[in-house]
Motif scaffolding. Structure first.
Motif, PDB file in Angstrom:
ATOM      1  N   ILE A 269      -7.520  23.803   0.088  1.00 46.64           N
ATOM      2  CA  ILE A 269      -6.113  23.503   0.227  1.00 46.64           C
ATOM      3  C   ILE A 269      -6.052  23.435   1.730  1.00 46.64           C
ATOM      4  O   ILE A 269      -5.972  24.343   2.429  1.00 46.64           O
ATOM      5  CB  ILE A 269      -5.129  24.671  -0.342  1.00 46.64           C
ATOM      6  N   LYS A 270      -5.421  22.382   2.002  1.00 46.78           N
ATOM      7  CA  LYS A 270      -5.086  21.986   3.538  1.00 46.78           C
ATOM      8  C   LYS A 270      -3.603  22.491   3.791  1.00 46.78           C
ATOM      9  O   LYS A 270      -3.474  22.936   4.783  1.00 46.78           O
ATOM     10  CB  LYS A 270      -5.094  20.493   3.815  1.00 46.78           C
ATOM     11  N   GLU A 271      -2.592  22.350   2.794  1.00 45.17           N
ATOM     12  CA  GLU A 271      -1.451  22.977   3.271  1.00 45.17           C
ATOM     13  C   GLU A 271      -0.525  23.214   2.043  1.00 45.17           C
ATOM     14  O   GLU A 271      -0.713  22.519   0.964  1.00 45.17           O
ATOM     15  CB  GLU A 271      -0.658  21.790   3.979  1.00 45.17           C
ATOM     16  N   ILE A 272       0.242  24.097   2.114  1.00 50.39           N
ATOM     17  CA  ILE A 272       1.233  24.153   1.001  1.00 50.39           C
ATOM     18  C   ILE A 272       2.819  24.412   1.612  1.00 50.39           C
ATOM     19  O   ILE A 272       3.042  25.207   2.445  1.00 50.39           O
ATOM     20  CB  ILE A 272       0.864  25.791   0.275  1.00 50.39           C
ATOM     21  N   LYS A 273       3.401  23.256   1.153  1.00 47.71           N
ATOM     22  CA  LYS A 273       4.575  23.270   1.649  1.00 47.71           C
ATOM     23  C   LYS A 273       5.799  23.775   0.485  1.00 47.71           C
ATOM     24  O   LYS A 273       5.524  23.545  -0.604  1.00 47.71           O
ATOM     25  CB  LYS A 273       5.116  21.775   1.872  1.00 47.71           C
ATOM     26  N   LYS A 274       6.701  24.431   0.765  1.00 49.59           N
ATOM     27  CA  LYS A 274       7.461  25.288  -0.321  1.00 49.59           C
ATOM     28  C   LYS A 274       9.020  25.128   0.254  1.00 49.59           C
ATOM     29  O   LYS A 274       9.157  25.504   1.431  1.00 49.59           O
ATOM     30  CB  LYS A 274       6.979  26.557  -0.760  1.00 49.59           C
ATOM     31  N   ASP A 275       9.749  25.249  -0.559  1.00 47.44           N
ATOM     32  CA  ASP A 275      11.143  25.566  -0.536  1.00 47.44           C
ATOM     33  C   ASP A 275      11.172  26.679  -1.561  1.00 47.44           C
ATOM     34  O   ASP A 275      10.247  27.109  -2.489  1.00 47.44           O
ATOM     35  CB  ASP A 275      11.994  24.478  -0.607  1.00 47.44           C
ATOM     36  N   PRO A 276      12.376  27.586  -1.738  1.00 47.92           N
ATOM     37  CA  PRO A 276      12.394  28.633  -2.709  1.00 47.92           C
ATOM     38  C   PRO A 276      11.791  28.187  -3.926  1.00 47.92           C
ATOM     39  O   PRO A 276      11.234  29.128  -4.903  1.00 47.92           O
ATOM     40  CB  PRO A 276      13.836  29.040  -2.882  1.00 47.92           C
ATOM     41  N   ASN A 277      12.223  27.058  -4.575  1.00 45.30           N
ATOM     42  CA  ASN A 277      11.997  26.663  -5.789  1.00 45.30           C
ATOM     43  C   ASN A 277      11.015  25.565  -6.097  1.00 45.30           C
ATOM     44  O   ASN A 277      10.606  25.195  -7.197  1.00 45.30           O
ATOM     45  CB  ASN A 277      13.137  26.376  -6.772  1.00 45.30           C
ATOM     46  N   LYS A 278      10.323  25.068  -5.408  1.00 51.07           N
ATOM     47  CA  LYS A 278       9.263  24.063  -5.526  1.00 51.07           C
ATOM     48  C   LYS A 278       8.099  24.236  -4.396  1.00 51.07           C
ATOM     49  O   LYS A 278       8.097  24.848  -3.340  1.00 51.07           O
ATOM     50  CB  LYS A 278      10.080  22.730  -5.069  1.00 51.07           C
ATOM     51  N   ILE A 279       6.961  23.959  -4.972  1.00 53.56           N
ATOM     52  CA  ILE A 279       5.655  23.935  -4.125  1.00 53.56           C
ATOM     53  C   ILE A 279       4.991  22.789  -4.167  1.00 53.56           C
ATOM     54  O   ILE A 279       4.781  22.199  -5.268  1.00 53.56           O
ATOM     55  CB  ILE A 279       4.735  25.178  -4.637  1.00 53.56           C
ATOM     56  N   GLN A 280       4.528  22.222  -2.961  1.00 55.64           N
ATOM     57  CA  GLN A 280       3.963  20.848  -3.021  1.00 55.64           C
ATOM     58  C   GLN A 280       2.581  21.305  -2.312  1.00 55.64           C
ATOM     59  O   GLN A 280       2.396  22.097  -1.192  1.00 55.64           O
ATOM     60  CB  GLN A 280       4.294  20.066  -2.063  1.00 55.64           C
ATOM     61  N   LEU A 281       1.257  21.167  -3.144  1.00 58.15           N
ATOM     62  CA  LEU A 281      -0.128  21.558  -2.557  1.00 58.15           C
ATOM     63  C   LEU A 281      -0.725  20.305  -2.092  1.00 58.15           C
ATOM     64  O   LEU A 281      -0.747  19.228  -2.614  1.00 58.15           O
ATOM     65  CB  LEU A 281      -0.643  22.205  -3.466  1.00 58.15           C
ATOM     66  N   PHE A 282      -1.082  20.397  -0.983  1.00 64.14           N
ATOM     67  CA  PHE A 282      -2.096  19.336  -0.376  1.00 64.14           C
ATOM     68  C   PHE A 282      -3.388  19.915  -0.311  1.00 64.14           C
ATOM     69  O   PHE A 282      -3.711  20.883   0.310  1.00 64.14           O
ATOM     70  CB  PHE A 282      -1.593  18.895   1.095  1.00 64.14           C
ATOM     71  N   ALA A 283      -4.252  19.026  -0.954  1.00 60.92           N
ATOM     72  CA  ALA A 283      -5.722  19.435  -1.145  1.00 60.92           C
ATOM     73  C   ALA A 283      -6.539  18.493  -0.257  1.00 60.92           C
ATOM     74  O   ALA A 283      -6.003  17.275  -0.193  1.00 60.92           O
ATOM     75  CB  ALA A 283      -6.239  19.259  -2.446  1.00 60.92           C
ATOM     76  N   SER A 284      -7.585  18.751   0.302  1.00 60.06           N
ATOM     77  CA  SER A 284      -8.456  17.906   1.028  1.00 60.06           C
ATOM     78  C   SER A 284      -9.348  16.930   0.191  1.00 60.06           C
ATOM     79  O   SER A 284      -9.949  17.700  -0.703  1.00 60.06           O
ATOM     80  CB  SER A 284      -9.171  18.500   2.063  1.00 60.06           C
ATOM     81  N   ASP A 285      -9.354  15.746   0.268  1.00 58.07           N
ATOM     82  CA  ASP A 285     -10.394  14.891  -0.677  1.00 58.07           C
ATOM     83  C   ASP A 285     -11.753  15.054   0.173  1.00 58.07           C
ATOM     84  O   ASP A 285     -11.966  15.689   1.125  1.00 58.07           O
ATOM     85  CB  ASP A 285      -9.985  13.397  -0.771  1.00 58.07           C
ATOM     86  N   ALA A 286     -12.677  14.353  -0.475  1.00 59.30           N
ATOM     87  CA  ALA A 286     -14.153  14.378  -0.099  1.00 59.30           C
ATOM     88  C   ALA A 286     -14.205  13.887   1.367  1.00 59.30           C
ATOM     89  O   ALA A 286     -14.998  14.449   2.073  1.00 59.30           O
ATOM     90  CB  ALA A 286     -15.170  13.399  -0.931  1.00 59.30           C
ATOM     91  N   ASN A 287     -13.226  13.042   1.940  1.00 54.48           N
ATOM     92  CA  ASN A 287     -13.312  12.452   3.354  1.00 54.48           C
ATOM     93  C   ASN A 287     -12.387  13.389   4.147  1.00 54.48           C
ATOM     94  O   ASN A 287     -12.326  13.107   5.308  1.00 54.48           O
ATOM     95  CB  ASN A 287     -12.788  11.178   3.422  1.00 54.48           C
ATOM     96  N   GLY A 288     -12.128  14.646   3.618  1.00 58.67           N
ATOM     97  CA  GLY A 288     -11.409  15.614   4.602  1.00 58.67           C
ATOM     98  C   GLY A 288      -9.897  15.322   4.848  1.00 58.67           C
ATOM     99  O   GLY A 288      -9.033  15.639   5.672  1.00 58.67           O
ATOM    100  N   LYS A 289      -9.331  14.327   4.004  1.00 55.32           N
ATOM    101  CA  LYS A 289      -8.034  13.633   3.996  1.00 55.32           C
ATOM    102  C   LYS A 289      -7.309  14.314   3.144  1.00 55.32           C
ATOM    103  O   LYS A 289      -7.556  14.780   2.027  1.00 55.32           O
ATOM    104  CB  LYS A 289      -7.735  12.241   3.816  1.00 55.32           C
ATOM    105  N   LYS A 290      -5.735  14.475   3.651  1.00 58.12           N
ATOM    106  CA  LYS A 290      -4.663  15.225   2.815  1.00 58.12           C
ATOM    107  C   LYS A 290      -4.592  14.485   1.551  1.00 58.12           C
ATOM    108  O   LYS A 290      -4.178  13.441   1.789  1.00 58.12           O
ATOM    109  CB  LYS A 290      -3.679  15.722   3.547  1.00 58.12           C
ATOM    110  N   LYS A 291      -4.444  15.070   0.566  1.00 58.49           N
ATOM    111  CA  LYS A 291      -4.007  14.488  -0.747  1.00 58.49           C
ATOM    112  C   LYS A 291      -2.902  15.414  -1.464  1.00 58.49           C
ATOM    113  O   LYS A 291      -3.251  16.666  -1.544  1.00 58.49           O
ATOM    114  CB  LYS A 291      -4.992  14.528  -1.792  1.00 58.49           C
TER     115      LYS A 291
END
Lengths: 130, 210
Positions: A106-128
């Motif tokens: 997991i590269k990053e988790i962005k959240k506000d109180p009611n929503k989570i966006q999860l950015f996973a890294s792909d095989a090339n190390g880029k955020k998805k």
């Protein structure tokens, strides 16, 4: 490939704090993203960070963690908050959900109180976004 | 449960042997929020000396730093305390991030190892604090789990909190966003680097710790 593992509240409630944290960290170190029913209480969350720090090495870089507490959003009506607190008193911190995963996945988790966006890294190390 | 008991015992002993100057005020927050910059500002204002070095690279502070007997005066009010600057609390530390910032591999690995120990020490020291100033960078998203964990643990320990939204000199800074994320606390917007709104900061510090 990303592996998600759901951990129900009933699987954690009977365990000691040390065993709860060990279980979470073991799953995360297997490169799984843990979707845990309920939320970690204080000081469990701080102790999880402490444990994770002590295990950092060249392969394990730490964790990403986020929780959603639908009863305590910024715009949650007062009575809904009271109701949420009452339910928590009866059944513990079962409401909401906690996401814990390895920082290498997991590269990053962005959240506000009611929503989570999860950015996973792909095989090339880029955020998805997930 | 054990930590609550330990804190209770600590508090009883502290109250029994309380002397002027034994109040411990800790600076907590994620890395690069400006804790050491604020510690230096406070220490410069009242002692004329710095607490530690600052840098744009995360985890510059990797060990607990203290300044003892800081004596703050505001009109007739006085406050004496020991200021404890703690390493930034993070959930992940990767030495490769330091390498990307231009550091040599061995140096980066050493920095990462010291930084992980710093996070552990900062969490352990929570129980020692009488008051905590949580320093957040007002220009970035306040809804991070680290911020929530720090504040939740302070609440659970009944430690009084002063929430500071730092770096208000930056264009993207929003004190309102920090306030919205933690509505249970009054938030003071400052720029520790520029010395902006420090009067308001000291006023709030007296309200929380005085």
């Amino acid at each position: 490939m990303i592996t998600l593992q759901f951990v129900p509240y009933t699987e954690m409630e009977g365990l000691s704090q040390a065993k709860r944290l060990r279980k979470i960290l073991s799953l995360v170190k297997e490169e799984k993203i843990v979707l845990m029913e309920g939320r970690l209480k204080s000081p469990d969350d701080a102790d999880l960070i402490k444990e994770a720090m002590q295990e950092i090495d060249e392969k394990f870089k730490g964790i990403e963690i986020a929780e959603v507490n639908p009863e305590h959003g910024e715009n949650t009506p007062f009575f809904a908050k009271v109701k949420g607190n009452f339910v928590n008193m009866l059944i513990g911190d079962r409401a909401g959900m906690t996401i814990i995963g390895p920082a290498t996945v997991i590269k990053e988790i962005k959240k506000d109180p009611n929503k989570i966006q999860l950015f996973a890294s792909d095989a090339n190390g880029k955020k998805k976004r997930r | 449960m054990i930590s609550v008991f330990r804190r209770f015992v600590n508090k009883v002993f502290r109250d029994l042997f309380n002397r002027k100057g034994e109040l411990k005020i800790g600076l907590y927050g994620p890395p690069n929020g400006g804790k050491t910059t604020l510690a230096n500002r406070i220490s410069q204002d009242w002692l004329g000396e710095d607490v530690g070095s600052v840098s744009n690279m995360a985890h510059e502070t990797r060990a607990i730093q203290q300044k003892e007997e800081i004596h703050v005066k505001r009109g007739k009010k006085e406050l004496t305390f020991n200021l404890v600057d703690t390493p930034g609390i993070a959930t992940k530390i990767d030495y490769e991030d330091f390498v990307k910032s231009g550091m040599k591999v061995q140096e980066a690995k050493k920095r990462a190892k010291e930084a992980t120990k710093g996070v552990v020490d900062a969490i352990k020291w929570l129980d020692e604090m009488d008051v905590v100033i949580v320093v957040l960078d007002a220009s970035i998203d306040p809804f991070s789990q680290v911020n929530i964990t720090i504040i939740g643990n302070l609440q659970a320990r009944n430690i009084p909190v002063l929430l500071v939204a730092n770096k208000v000199d930056l264009k993207k800074a929003s004190v309102k966003k920090v306030q919205a994320a933690f509505p249970q606390y009054e938030v003071v917007g400052i720029s520790a680097k520029m010395g902006k709104h420090m009067d308001k900061f000291y006023e709030s510090l007296f309200a929380v710790a005085g």
